[in-house]
Design an enzyme around this catalytic site. Structure first.
Site, PDB file in Angstrom:
ATOM      1  N   ARG A 134      25.842   9.238  78.854  1.00 12.72           N
ATOM      2  CA  ARG A 134      24.524   9.484  78.269  1.00 12.72           C
ATOM      3  C   ARG A 134      24.051  10.935  78.439  1.00 12.72           C
ATOM      4  O   ARG A 134      23.587  11.538  77.457  1.00 12.72           O
ATOM      5  CB  ARG A 134      23.493   8.503  78.831  1.00 12.72           C
ATOM      6  N   SER A 169      36.615 -26.223  59.293  1.00 11.23           N
ATOM      7  CA  SER A 169      37.564 -25.860  58.244  1.00 11.23           C
ATOM      8  C   SER A 169      37.070 -26.424  56.923  1.00 11.23           C
ATOM      9  O   SER A 169      36.439 -27.486  56.888  1.00 11.23           O
ATOM     10  CB  SER A 169      38.952 -26.427  58.565  1.00 11.23           C
ATOM     11  N   LYS A 181      39.281 -29.714  62.595  1.00  5.71           N
ATOM     12  CA  LYS A 181      39.460 -28.381  63.173  1.00  5.71           C
ATOM     13  C   LYS A 181      38.268 -27.947  64.022  1.00  5.71           C
ATOM     14  O   LYS A 181      37.116 -28.222  63.720  1.00  5.71           O
ATOM     15  CB  LYS A 181      39.691 -27.345  62.078  1.00  5.71           C
ATOM     16  N   ARG A 204      30.667  25.474  61.361  1.00  3.88           N
ATOM     17  CA  ARG A 204      30.313  24.145  60.847  1.00  3.88           C
ATOM     18  C   ARG A 204      31.437  23.678  59.940  1.00  3.88           C
ATOM     19  O   ARG A 204      31.891  24.420  59.078  1.00  3.88           O
ATOM     20  CB  ARG A 204      28.975  24.180  60.091  1.00  3.88           C
TER      21      ARG A 204
END
Length: 458
Positions: A188, A280, A286, A319
């Site tokens: 940070r 499913s 399932k 840049r």
């Protein structure tokens, strides 16, 4: 939102509402506009622009006032979003105060607004990750503590190995999660910094007032002030990307483990059941590991996105051309995918269904062979490790061939029974007696979690 251009059908599956809001078009615009409002305040505080211009500029820095579709179309021609946004912002300010419009974006460049706006978005995202990882760590700690003695087969190369406990497995997951939370906290101070350099990073347009305005601007935004602008130095953003890539990898590992435990033939642990979850379209029976699938998908997608961020670091001179542009959608996608995976696995682990009886049955399915190492080590103390390895290996093959318990086969081998008494063989073939330092390891991780929770409270 235009229903014909929106791509948000999968958002509830792959990310969270909070992260989608942070990295939405609105969130991107608001971050840039927050920069512009703070720039006006900083300029006025330093006597560079009139204080009377600030209220009109601040009032216009509301993303909801701007036409995203129009901005997007103009950005496609201009080459970045800041150029049309500043143009529209100036017009918006001018409609209320013609004189104030003269001072919009004073001394800044497009990349200043876009990079600083992105940093503000990242701050909100990192706050969310910190909270999410703390909650996820708590869930894992509970699992490690409550299941520290729950036996299951250790698995190496996808084959049964000596026993472990579910608590140890969870402690391993937790240990990695603690490192990720620490890692995201540590970055940070390096990442949450202002970008403000003007055209080439010299603030020449502001003359001698440039450094003072930068100090004030950083304070206005609650960001750290870097030693100098970082238009062409992208390591900060690459660090966020790689750290989230590492987190995605760990979440993928956890998801892989859980999905393997949930396989029909294993059936030791299950994602929580719920209406419409994991079904499913054709197979009524399932129960699919949906949360794990999301985390695994993120673990597949994120590494390549991280590679894009690393490649984008090679930028030209003051840049860059193209590298900067490559970051715009890539870093938000990394963050949204990682956050979605974290949220999905949190829900899975918080409601994990555990079948301890099935774990024990699977552990016993190989006729006691998972304890062969224990017998070999004990016998090796008497006849040497290599000889013991050959002898116990032969016993294992006989047990498998005859589908008989290893204990019964060993009891019929004089070369074994002359060194190991029946009671000792019984003890050696007890999975609960061959857990080594499992308890120590689990307790160490739980202690580390407790310390981290205390140290990292907001």
């Amino acid at each position: 939102m235009n229903p014909h251009t929106s791509r948000r059908c999968h958002d509830p599956l792959f990310t969270t509402p909070a992260l989608r809001a942070i990295f939405s078009d609105h969130g991107r615009l608001q971050g840039m506009l927050d920069f512009e409002a703070a720039l006006a305040r900083a300029g006025a505080a330093c006597g560079v622009i009139p204080a009377s211009a600030v209220p009109a500029i601040e009032a216009a820095c509301d993303a909801s006032r701007y036409d995203v579709e129009m901005l997007a179309a103009e950005a496609a021609l201009a080459g970045n979003l800041a150029i049309p946004l500043v143009k529209q912002l100036t017009a918006c300010v001018g409609a209320a105060d013609v004189q104030a419009a003269r001072w919009v974006h004073w001394g800044a460049t497009s990349q200043d607004a876009m990079d600083s706006g992105l940093v503000l978005q990242l701050r909100a995202a990192l706050d969310g990750f910190d909270t999410g990882l703390a909650a996820f760590a708590d869930v894992l700690a509970t699992l490690a503590a409550t299941q520290r003695a729950t036996l299951l087969a250790g698995r190496t190369w996808l084959q049964h190995a000596p026993p472990v406990t579910l608590g140890l497995k969870a402690a391993g997951w937790l240990d990695a999660v603690l490192r990720h939370r620490e890692r995201l906290r540590e970055l940070r101070p390096r990442v949450l910094v202002l970008q403000f350099g003007g055209a080439v990073g010299t603030l020449a347009a502001l003359g001698e007032a440039g450094p003072a305005i930068a100090v004030q601007l950083a304070a206005e935004l609650g960001l750290a002030l870097p030693a100098l602008p970082w238009h062409g130095a992208r390591d900060r953003l690459a660090e966020v990307a790689t750290s989230l890539g590492l987190l995605s990898g760990t979440l993928g590992k956890i998801a892989r483990d859980l999905s393997l435990l949930m396989q029909t033939d294993t059936a030791e642990a299950f994602e929580p059941a719920g209406a419409g979850r994991g079904g499913s379209s054709t197979m009524p029976h399932k129960r699919n590991p949906v949360g794990c699938a999301v985390a695994l998908a993120a673990a597949v997608r994120v590494p390549n996105l991280v590679a894009t961020m690393l490649a984008a670091m090679v930028q030209e001179h003051e840049r860059g051309l193209g590298g900067w542009h490559a970051e715009w959608e890539t870093l938000p996608e990394i963050a949204t995918l990682a956050g979605g995976a974290l949220a999905q696995l949190h829900a899975v682990l918080a409601g994990l269904e555990i079948d301890a009886a099935r774990m024990r049955a699977n552990l016993d399915a190989t006729y006691g062979l998972t304890l062969a190492e224990a017998v070999m080590m004990a016998l090796g103390e008497r006849i040497g490790r290599l000889d013991a390895h050959h002898l116990i290996g032969s016993a294992c093959r006989s047990a498998l061939a005859g589908q008989r318990p290893l204990r019964a086969v060993l009891g019929e081998m004089p070369a074994v029974t002359e060194h190991l008494a029946p009671a000792e063989l019984d003890r050696l073939l007890d999975p609960a007696a061959y857990l080594g330092a499992t308890g120590v390891f689990v307790e160490r991780v739980l202690s580390a979690h407790a310390r981290a929770a205390a140290a990292m409270r907001p």
